[in-house]
Design an enzyme around this catalytic site. Sequence first.
Site, PDB file in Angstrom:
ATOM      1  N   ILE A 136      33.016  51.083  33.719  1.00  0.00           N
ATOM      2  CA  ILE A 136      34.171  50.227  33.456  1.00  0.00           C
ATOM      3  C   ILE A 136      35.372  51.145  33.290  1.00  0.00           C
ATOM      4  CG2 ILE A 136      32.937  48.242  32.514  1.00  0.00           C
ATOM      5  CD1 ILE A 136      33.428  49.242  29.730  1.00  0.00           C
ATOM      6  N   ASP A 137      36.557  50.607  33.494  1.00  0.00           N
ATOM      7  CA  ASP A 137      37.764  51.422  33.495  1.00  0.00           C
ATOM      8  C   ASP A 137      38.034  52.055  32.129  1.00  0.00           C
ATOM      9  OD1 ASP A 137      38.144  50.643  36.129  1.00  0.00           O
ATOM     10  OD2 ASP A 137      39.460  48.970  35.584  1.00  0.00           O
ATOM     11  N   LYS A 138      38.820  53.105  32.160  1.00  0.00           N
ATOM     12  CA  LYS A 138      39.171  53.859  30.955  1.00  0.00           C
ATOM     13  C   LYS A 138      39.677  52.944  29.841  1.00  0.00           C
ATOM     14  CE  LYS A 138      42.618  57.270  29.430  1.00  0.00           C
ATOM     15  NZ  LYS A 138      43.724  58.147  29.873  1.00  0.00           N
ATOM     16  N   ARG A 236      41.168  42.973  37.659  1.00  0.00           N
ATOM     17  CA  ARG A 236      42.583  43.357  37.617  1.00  0.00           C
ATOM     18  C   ARG A 236      43.273  43.040  38.947  1.00  0.00           C
ATOM     19  NH1 ARG A 236      42.331  49.488  35.798  1.00  0.00           N
ATOM     20  NH2 ARG A 236      44.604  49.235  35.729  1.00  0.00           N
TER      21      ARG A 236
END
Length: 305
Positions: A136-138, A236
């Site tokens: 998963i993204d930062k 997103r």
Amino acid sequence: MSNIFIVDENDNIRIDKYLNVLLPDISRSFIQKLLKNGNILANDKVIKPNYKVKMGDKLNIDIPEPIEANIHAENLNLNVIYEDDDVLIVDKPKNMVVHPAPGHYTGTLVNGLMYHCKDHLSNINGVLRPGIVHRIDKNTTGCLIVCKNDVSHNCVAKQLFDHSINRIYVGIVCGNLPDDSGTIDAPIGRDIHDRKKMAVNESGKRAITHYKVIKRFKQYNVVEFKLETGRTHQIRVHMAHINHPLLGDDLYNKSKSKFNLEGQCLHAKTIGFIHPTTKEYVEFESEIPDYFKHLLDVLEMQETR
């Protein structure tokens, strides 16, 4: 280290493309190198890099043992939701990168996992990504599956490939969605104008996001997302595509947030899958983080003014 897969897709898919989807954390260039070196067999025979898989093919992938890398274990006090001999579920905090990459060689989830698990991590994805089967993204928080051995890694990777893992996110988007629920079915690929971004384009891979509004504010909606596919930045990109970008998203939202957020307001709330050993469905949840709760309180207060 040898991994065996049986092809259950239609004919005429190039093997590097097929394996790139089946093993998403292994780069296509590395797969092509394995093909060139004879590390991948189809039906026990050496194949050419342009081989096209057929239904029922038995693929034997021999991934060389990883060389030692200078990645250090760090005690990062990981929030472990669940752990057994095969998997652990980590509640990833905001501003933490999942695995080492240029500019991020310390403080990553992998650094913390190496301290917590010692040598008990799958090594299919090499020394930079031990145990990592998906990401998963930062600045996205929440549930992440980590695999502690190669058998569990292959089992979870296959479920990811089959889109059978239950992944539910909650986020805050800008504006009011016209419908209380819906589905976005739009392919995602690299943005042709900015290689750092993803975008909806016809040359991309199919991506499907289901959404449901769970609370409406005057300028924002709290939305639950269920992923049918798992493309890079999928939620997103899809929400920006329909002109309802995630609040705080500094890559896909052109409007600067007035709430002083660190990146997108998005949380991986639920993850469910078939356990590699018990073969039973298991599901885990992560509470929304404090910053998210505080933001909801602020929006609620603004609503009553």
